[in-house]
Motif scaffolding. Structure first.
Motif, PDB file in Angstrom:
ATOM      1  N   GLY A 180       5.648  -2.848   2.512  1.00  0.00           N
ATOM      2  CA  GLY A 180       4.976  -4.118   2.284  1.00  0.00           C
ATOM      3  C   GLY A 180       3.554  -4.091   2.813  1.00  0.00           C
ATOM      4  N   ALA A 183       1.334  -2.090   0.531  1.00  0.00           N
ATOM      5  CA  ALA A 183       0.948  -2.859  -0.665  1.00  0.00           C
ATOM      6  C   ALA A 183      -0.189  -3.819  -0.354  1.00  0.00           C
ATOM      7  CB  ALA A 183       2.158  -3.623  -1.205  1.00  0.00           C
ATOM      8  N   ILE A 184      -0.077  -4.555   0.750  1.00  0.00           N
ATOM      9  CA  ILE A 184      -1.124  -5.499   1.133  1.00  0.00           C
ATOM     10  C   ILE A 184      -2.438  -4.763   1.357  1.00  0.00           C
ATOM     11  CG2 ILE A 184      -1.884  -7.056   2.982  1.00  0.00           C
ATOM     12  CD1 ILE A 184       1.107  -7.812   3.318  1.00  0.00           C
ATOM     13  N   GLU A 187      -4.132  -3.586  -1.884  1.00  0.00           N
ATOM     14  CA  GLU A 187      -4.798  -4.661  -2.619  1.00  0.00           C
ATOM     15  C   GLU A 187      -6.114  -5.063  -1.950  1.00  0.00           C
ATOM     16  OE1 GLU A 187      -3.748  -8.812  -4.879  1.00  0.00           O
ATOM     17  OE2 GLU A 187      -2.547  -8.284  -3.115  1.00  0.00           O
ATOM     18  N   MET A 234      10.676  -3.208  -3.717  1.00  0.00           N
ATOM     19  CA  MET A 234      10.101  -4.509  -3.349  1.00  0.00           C
ATOM     20  C   MET A 234      10.912  -5.655  -3.944  1.00  0.00           C
ATOM     21  SD  MET A 234       7.560  -3.754  -1.351  1.00  0.00           S
ATOM     22  CE  MET A 234       8.587  -2.350  -0.846  1.00  0.00           C
ATOM     23  N   THR A 250       6.413 -13.039  -1.404  1.00  0.00           N
ATOM     24  CA  THR A 250       5.650 -11.975  -0.752  1.00  0.00           C
ATOM     25  C   THR A 250       5.942 -10.630  -1.394  1.00  0.00           C
ATOM     26  OG1 THR A 250       5.768 -13.194   1.336  1.00  0.00           O
ATOM     27  CG2 THR A 250       5.133 -10.872   1.465  1.00  0.00           C
ATOM     28  N   PHE A 251       7.201 -10.376  -1.656  1.00  0.00           N
ATOM     29  CA  PHE A 251       7.585  -9.040  -2.108  1.00  0.00           C
ATOM     30  C   PHE A 251       7.656  -8.908  -3.620  1.00  0.00           C
ATOM     31  CE2 PHE A 251       8.547  -9.297   2.323  1.00  0.00           C
ATOM     32  CZ  PHE A 251       7.922  -8.141   2.782  1.00  0.00           C
ATOM     33  N   ALA A 254       4.198  -7.815  -3.855  1.00  0.00           N
ATOM     34  CA  ALA A 254       4.071  -6.399  -3.508  1.00  0.00           C
ATOM     35  C   ALA A 254       4.540  -5.522  -4.663  1.00  0.00           C
ATOM     36  CB  ALA A 254       4.873  -6.096  -2.240  1.00  0.00           C
ATOM     37  N   TYR A 258       2.465  -2.398  -6.766  1.00  0.00           N
ATOM     38  CA  TYR A 258       2.963  -1.061  -7.096  1.00  0.00           C
ATOM     39  C   TYR A 258       3.056  -0.866  -8.614  1.00  0.00           C
ATOM     40  CZ  TYR A 258       3.815  -0.383  -2.159  1.00  0.00           C
ATOM     41  OH  TYR A 258       3.633  -0.251  -0.801  1.00  0.00           O
TER      42      TYR A 258
END
Length: 289
Positions: A180, A183-184, A187, A234, A250-251, A254, A258
């Protein structure tokens, strides 16, 4: 039951590395490679996994089967193994090592046990076990101690309880942090590049978040050829958190990151093709295009 033969379903990056450790420590490892890709067959041959051809042969030959797949394939794989168990009338220990939500792993346990097999909920934390002491396999369920025999053959297997869902839940919580965060970070670094703020952001991160920035400079380039596999993970985390009353957003976001990376030139590479000398700046620039 004394484990003598371990079936690997399937010997990709992680499954192949696990098979290699077991083989080096004296266990026979087998895989069903009928209709599998040339890459998978090459990975299996490289770690001396024996090709037994069909899935039915895999069940027949194995004492334990380790399912190491992308999340989307986990349920169908279990159904195929369950069918072979019923046809052969042979009980086998099936360890689902996939990154899936606890509710789904409970459904898979029902499929395997309903066919006459035995089930272990397992989760892998860490990279493929090429280096000792960096990868843990957590196990739960009433048959988890059977899987713990693999400690004698080079794997770090840790039994954490007798309930199906505990090992997979642990994986979901851990991956929520590690993947996670990746991913953040991916971005926001792309955003900084597109805003022409990359240099100043990197300078600030190097000053105030040096340890974290060092981690990201390793994790993001290593992630790109695996992004397609992390989409489903995710989504499984989102389902896990939704089931306990938390936001899924949130996920699912994420997963979108991806999915974006998957469609870039870096996302289309295999781990073997990745240029390990490519600079971090080049990675972000390519992702930003």
């Amino acid at each position: 039951m004394q484990i003598q033969t371990v079936g690997i379903f399937s010997p990709g990056d992680m499954g192949g590395a696990i098979a290699s450790v077991l083989h080096q420590n004296g266990l026979r490892t087998v895989a069903a490679l009928d209709d599998r890709s040339e890459r998978t067959q090459q990975l299996a041959a490289a770690v001396q996994v024996e090709n037994v051809g069909s899935l039915q042969n895999l069940v027949s030959e194995s004492d334990v089967i380790l399912s190491v797949l992308v999340p989307s394939a986990a349920t169908q794989a279990a159904k195929q193994v369950a069918q072979a168990i019923q046809q052969l009338g042979k009980s086998v220990v099936y360890a689902d090592c996939n990154a899936i939500a606890p509710d789904r792993v409970k459904e898979i346990a029902t499929i395997i046990e309903g066919a006459g097999g035995q089930f272990v909920d397992a989760s892998i934390i860490g990279p493929p076990p090429h280096v000792p002491n960096r990868t843990r396999i957590y196990a739960s369920g009433k048959q988890a101690e059977t899987l713990a025999q693999l400690r004698d053959y080079g794997l770090d297997v840790r039994v954490i309880g007798d309930e199906i869902g505990q090992a997979s839940g642990l994986k979901m919580c851990y991956a929520a942090l590690t993947k996670g965060l990746t991913a953040i970070a991916t971005e926001l670094l792309i955003a900084a590049h597109r805003l022409d703020l990359e240099d100043v952001l990197w300078q600030e991160l190097s000053t105030s978040q040096k340890e974290l920035f060092d981690i990201l400079q390793r994790s993001i380039p290593a992630m790109t050829p695996k992004a397609h596999r992390w989409i489903g993970e995710m989504e499984e985390i989102a389902a896990t958190f939704g089931a306990v009353g938390l936001t899924e957003s949130t996920f699912t976001g994420a997963a979108d990151i991806y999915r974006f990376v998957k469609d870039t030139p870096l996302g289309k590479e295999t781990p073997e093709e990745r240029d390990r000398d490519r600079s971090f700046a080049d990675v972000i620039a390519i992702l930003s295009q």
